[in-house]
Scaffold this motif. Structure first.
Motif, PDB file in Angstrom:
ATOM      1  N   SER A   1       0.600  -1.181   0.147  1.00  0.00           N
ATOM      2  CA  SER A   1      -0.187   0.058  -0.008  1.00  0.00           C
ATOM      3  C   SER A   1       0.591   1.123  -0.270  1.00  0.00           C
ATOM      4  O   SER A   1       0.472   2.579   0.093  1.00  0.00           O
ATOM      5  CB  SER A   1      -1.131   0.051   1.098  1.00  0.00           C
ATOM      6  OG  SER A   1      -0.497   0.417   2.561  1.00  0.00           O
ATOM      7  N   MET A   2       1.675   0.969   0.557  1.00  0.00           N
ATOM      8  CA  MET A   2       2.760   2.283   0.597  1.00  0.00           C
ATOM      9  C   MET A   2       3.395   2.712  -1.023  1.00  0.00           C
ATOM     10  O   MET A   2       4.008   3.675  -1.556  1.00  0.00           O
ATOM     11  CB  MET A   2       4.644   1.966   1.089  1.00  0.00           C
ATOM     12  CG  MET A   2       3.724   1.636   2.709  1.00  0.00           C
ATOM     13  SD  MET A   2       5.579   1.304   3.337  1.00  0.00           S
ATOM     14  CE  MET A   2       6.413   2.820   3.419  1.00  0.00           C
ATOM     15  N   VAL A   3       2.736   2.017  -2.300  1.00  0.00           N
ATOM     16  CA  VAL A   3       4.013   1.967  -3.169  1.00  0.00           C
ATOM     17  C   VAL A   3       2.732   2.120  -4.540  1.00  0.00           C
ATOM     18  O   VAL A   3       1.305   1.225  -4.693  1.00  0.00           O
ATOM     19  CB  VAL A   3       4.792   0.837  -4.054  1.00  0.00           C
ATOM     20  CG1 VAL A   3       5.340   1.237  -5.344  1.00  0.00           C
ATOM     21  CG2 VAL A   3       6.349   0.890  -3.168  1.00  0.00           C
ATOM     22  N   GLN A   4       2.735   3.230  -4.621  1.00  0.00           N
ATOM     23  CA  GLN A   4       1.525   3.532  -6.479  1.00  0.00           C
ATOM     24  C   GLN A   4       2.716   3.150  -8.123  1.00  0.00           C
ATOM     25  O   GLN A   4       3.377   3.707  -8.377  1.00  0.00           O
ATOM     26  CB  GLN A   4       1.647   4.738  -6.191  1.00  0.00           C
ATOM     27  CG  GLN A   4       0.370   5.316  -4.754  1.00  0.00           C
ATOM     28  CD  GLN A   4       0.622   7.281  -5.559  1.00  0.00           C
ATOM     29  OE1 GLN A   4      -0.068   7.871  -6.396  1.00  0.00           O
ATOM     30  NE2 GLN A   4       0.931   7.957  -4.709  1.00  0.00           N
ATOM     31  N   PHE A   5       1.746   2.705  -8.401  1.00  0.00           N
ATOM     32  CA  PHE A   5       2.536   2.123 -10.147  1.00  0.00           C
ATOM     33  C   PHE A   5       1.529   2.512 -11.165  1.00  0.00           C
ATOM     34  O   PHE A   5       0.262   2.824 -10.575  1.00  0.00           O
ATOM     35  CB  PHE A   5       2.362   0.171  -9.955  1.00  0.00           C
ATOM     36  CG  PHE A   5       3.976  -0.383  -8.823  1.00  0.00           C
ATOM     37  CD1 PHE A   5       4.423  -0.070  -9.647  1.00  0.00           C
ATOM     38  CD2 PHE A   5       3.071  -1.164  -8.202  1.00  0.00           C
ATOM     39  CE1 PHE A   5       5.252  -0.834  -8.510  1.00  0.00           C
ATOM     40  CE2 PHE A   5       4.047  -1.748  -6.672  1.00  0.00           C
ATOM     41  CZ  PHE A   5       5.180  -1.101  -7.561  1.00  0.00           C
ATOM     42  N   LYS A   6       2.265   3.114 -11.546  1.00  0.00           N
ATOM     43  CA  LYS A   6       1.559   3.924 -13.160  1.00  0.00           C
ATOM     44  C   LYS A   6       2.612   3.259 -14.629  1.00  0.00           C
ATOM     45  O   LYS A   6       3.722   3.857 -14.360  1.00  0.00           O
ATOM     46  CB  LYS A   6       1.548   5.118 -12.831  1.00  0.00           C
ATOM     47  CG  LYS A   6       1.063   5.922 -11.557  1.00  0.00           C
ATOM     48  CD  LYS A   6       1.464   7.195 -11.340  1.00  0.00           C
ATOM     49  CE  LYS A   6       0.551   7.972 -10.339  1.00  0.00           C
ATOM     50  NZ  LYS A   6       0.490   9.482  -9.813  1.00  0.00           N
ATOM     51  N   GLU A   7       1.824   3.084 -15.830  1.00  0.00           N
ATOM     52  CA  GLU A   7       2.173   2.803 -16.925  1.00  0.00           C
ATOM     53  C   GLU A   7       2.736   4.533 -17.326  1.00  0.00           C
ATOM     54  O   GLU A   7       1.941   5.666 -17.334  1.00  0.00           O
ATOM     55  CB  GLU A   7       1.073   2.384 -17.434  1.00  0.00           C
ATOM     56  CG  GLU A   7       1.871   1.970 -18.468  1.00  0.00           C
ATOM     57  CD  GLU A   7       0.978   1.483 -19.509  1.00  0.00           C
ATOM     58  OE1 GLU A   7       0.866   1.188 -20.715  1.00  0.00           O
ATOM     59  OE2 GLU A   7      -0.734   0.840 -19.275  1.00  0.00           O
ATOM     60  N   TRP A   8       4.442   4.684 -17.698  1.00  0.00           N
ATOM     61  CA  TRP A   8       4.632   5.954 -17.784  1.00  0.00           C
ATOM     62  C   TRP A   8       6.058   5.624 -19.088  1.00  0.00           C
ATOM     63  O   TRP A   8       6.801   4.514 -18.226  1.00  0.00           O
ATOM     64  CB  TRP A   8       4.885   6.895 -16.791  1.00  0.00           C
ATOM     65  CG  TRP A   8       5.227   8.252 -17.041  1.00  0.00           C
ATOM     66  CD1 TRP A   8       5.492   9.082 -17.952  1.00  0.00           C
ATOM     67  CD2 TRP A   8       3.885   9.332 -16.204  1.00  0.00           C
ATOM     68  NE1 TRP A   8       5.019   9.855 -17.689  1.00  0.00           N
ATOM     69  CE2 TRP A   8       3.794  10.300 -17.087  1.00  0.00           C
ATOM     70  CE3 TRP A   8       2.157   8.424 -15.670  1.00  0.00           C
ATOM     71  CZ2 TRP A   8       2.908  11.502 -17.123  1.00  0.00           C
ATOM     72  CZ3 TRP A   8       1.577   9.399 -15.864  1.00  0.00           C
ATOM     73  CH2 TRP A   8       1.350  10.505 -15.930  1.00  0.00           C
ATOM     74  N   ASN A   9       6.264   6.595 -19.958  1.00  0.00           N
ATOM     75  CA  ASN A   9       7.141   5.944 -20.162  1.00  0.00           C
ATOM     76  C   ASN A   9       8.118   7.469 -20.166  1.00  0.00           C
ATOM     77  O   ASN A   9       7.887   8.947 -19.811  1.00  0.00           O
ATOM     78  CB  ASN A   9       6.308   6.741 -22.018  1.00  0.00           C
ATOM     79  CG  ASN A   9       7.413   6.868 -22.859  1.00  0.00           C
ATOM     80  OD1 ASN A   9       8.511   6.761 -23.066  1.00  0.00           O
ATOM     81  ND2 ASN A   9       7.652   6.023 -24.255  1.00  0.00           N
ATOM     82  N   LEU A  10       9.539   7.590 -20.010  1.00  0.00           N
ATOM     83  CA  LEU A  10      10.375   8.365 -19.409  1.00  0.00           C
ATOM     84  C   LEU A  10      10.471   9.006 -20.778  1.00  0.00           C
ATOM     85  O   LEU A  10      11.220  10.689 -20.589  1.00  0.00           O
ATOM     86  CB  LEU A  10      11.238   7.353 -19.584  1.00  0.00           C
ATOM     87  CG  LEU A  10      11.919   7.416 -18.220  1.00  0.00           C
ATOM     88  CD1 LEU A  10      12.684   6.471 -17.559  1.00  0.00           C
ATOM     89  CD2 LEU A  10      11.231   8.228 -16.973  1.00  0.00           C
ATOM     90  N   LEU A  11      10.245   9.184 -22.602  1.00  0.00           N
ATOM     91  CA  LEU A  11      10.293   9.556 -23.822  1.00  0.00           C
ATOM     92  C   LEU A  11       9.065  11.192 -23.674  1.00  0.00           C
ATOM     93  O   LEU A  11       8.878  11.989 -24.351  1.00  0.00           O
ATOM     94  CB  LEU A  11      10.186   9.397 -24.812  1.00  0.00           C
ATOM     95  CG  LEU A  11      11.670   8.221 -24.480  1.00  0.00           C
ATOM     96  CD1 LEU A  11      12.009   7.600 -26.280  1.00  0.00           C
ATOM     97  CD2 LEU A  11      13.042   8.254 -24.397  1.00  0.00           C
ATOM     98  N   GLY A  12       8.307  10.942 -23.157  1.00  0.00           N
ATOM     99  CA  GLY A  12       7.019  11.617 -23.141  1.00  0.00           C
ATOM    100  C   GLY A  12       7.011  12.685 -22.005  1.00  0.00           C
ATOM    101  O   GLY A  12       7.927  13.010 -21.359  1.00  0.00           O
TER     102      GLY A  12
END
Length: 280
Positions: free
Chosen positions: A187-198
């Protein structure tokens, strides 16, 4: 793989993920994509690449994910996490004492071992952090690998790599041959789909950024761009972690090495360069 197919797929990978593959890495492309071809019902790589050339978005995405899913393990290399616990965290607690909050970003977090390692460190420091609001955000380009990260379930082999036995027993529950992380850590971590080039701005501001063993896959202009974007998310006293084989020297003027702390970089415009120094 045919040379023109390799060129086409490698160009796609660079555009979508920043990953640079030279021609001597064709074996890597084949070893990662053959299982994908079989899983997707193609007869072979030729048919898979044909689908990519047709701009089949589902296949394109699967190819990018297959090539950008990198290995990760708990408390990788140990020292960065020791530095976080003994140097970075105490400095954070002092610097953020007034607002009692800070945010950590684990970029290209893969299957979650890095952000969960940080969460366990913070959990162990529970008494010092009473009343604090702490966010850990893990991002990755791969939706599939983030599903595994959110599930928090790892094989015996995965937990044996770097995980201290005391923390394994304390924060994981074993079922059959797998171990699942405790909800108090998950519960301490939120995961998100993300592109470092964006565009990274929507992620918000971060006081600590872990971007370890990621830049080595990019060419120099892409490294420079990503580091500039990251610096824009960080306050003047924030710190950046890079992998042991990575550096900002000759690549970016946004950060500077922290003297005596290998792998940690300060925002160039700020004052964290004295991190860990006497009186610093």
């Amino acid at each position: 793989m045919k040379p023109d197919d390799f060129d086409y797929v490698s160009k796609l990978l660079k555009e979508r993920s920043g990953l640079v593959l030279t021609k001597d890495k064709s074996y890597l492309l084949e070893s990662r994509l053959m299982p994908l071809a079989r899983k997707s019902g193609f007869k072979g790589l030729d048919d898979l690449v044909t689908a990519v050339r047709r701009r089949d978005t589902v296949v394109e995405r699967a190819v990018v994910e297959a090539m950008t899913t990198n290995e990760s393990f708990f408390f990788r290399d140990n020292k960065p996490f020791d530095q976080f616990r003994t140097i970075v965290l105490p400095n954070l607690l002092k610097a953020r004492a007034a607002k009692k909050s800070f945010r950590i970003w684990s970029a290209a977090c893969s299957s979650g071992q890095e952000p969960y390692s940080l969460a366990m460190i913070l959990k162990e420091e529970g008494a010092k952090l009473a009343g604090w609001r702490i966010e850990i955000v893990g991002t990755d380009i791969s939706a599939d690998i983030l599903k595994k990260a959110r599930a928090g379930t790892y094989s015996q082999f995965e937990v044996q790599r770097g995980m201290p036995m005391t923390l394994l027993v304390k924060y994981f529950k074993k079922k059959d041959e797998n171990w699942t992380i405790d909800p108090s850590i998950a519960s301490m971590v939120q995961f998100k789909e993300w592109n470092l080039l964006g565009d990274l701005k929507a992620l918000g501001q971060f006081d600590v950024v872990f971007c370890r063993n990621v830049l080595i896959y990019f060419d120099q202009p892409t490294k420079t761009k990503v580091l500039r974007s990251m610096a824009g998310l960080m306050p003047d006293d924030a710190v950046l972690y890079l992998g042991g084989a990575e550096t900002v020297l000759g690549i970016s003027d946004q950060f500077k090495p922290v003297p005596g702390q290998r792998g940690i970089y300060a925002v160039a415009r700020g004052s964290a360069a004295t991190l860990g120094a006497p009186g610093g």
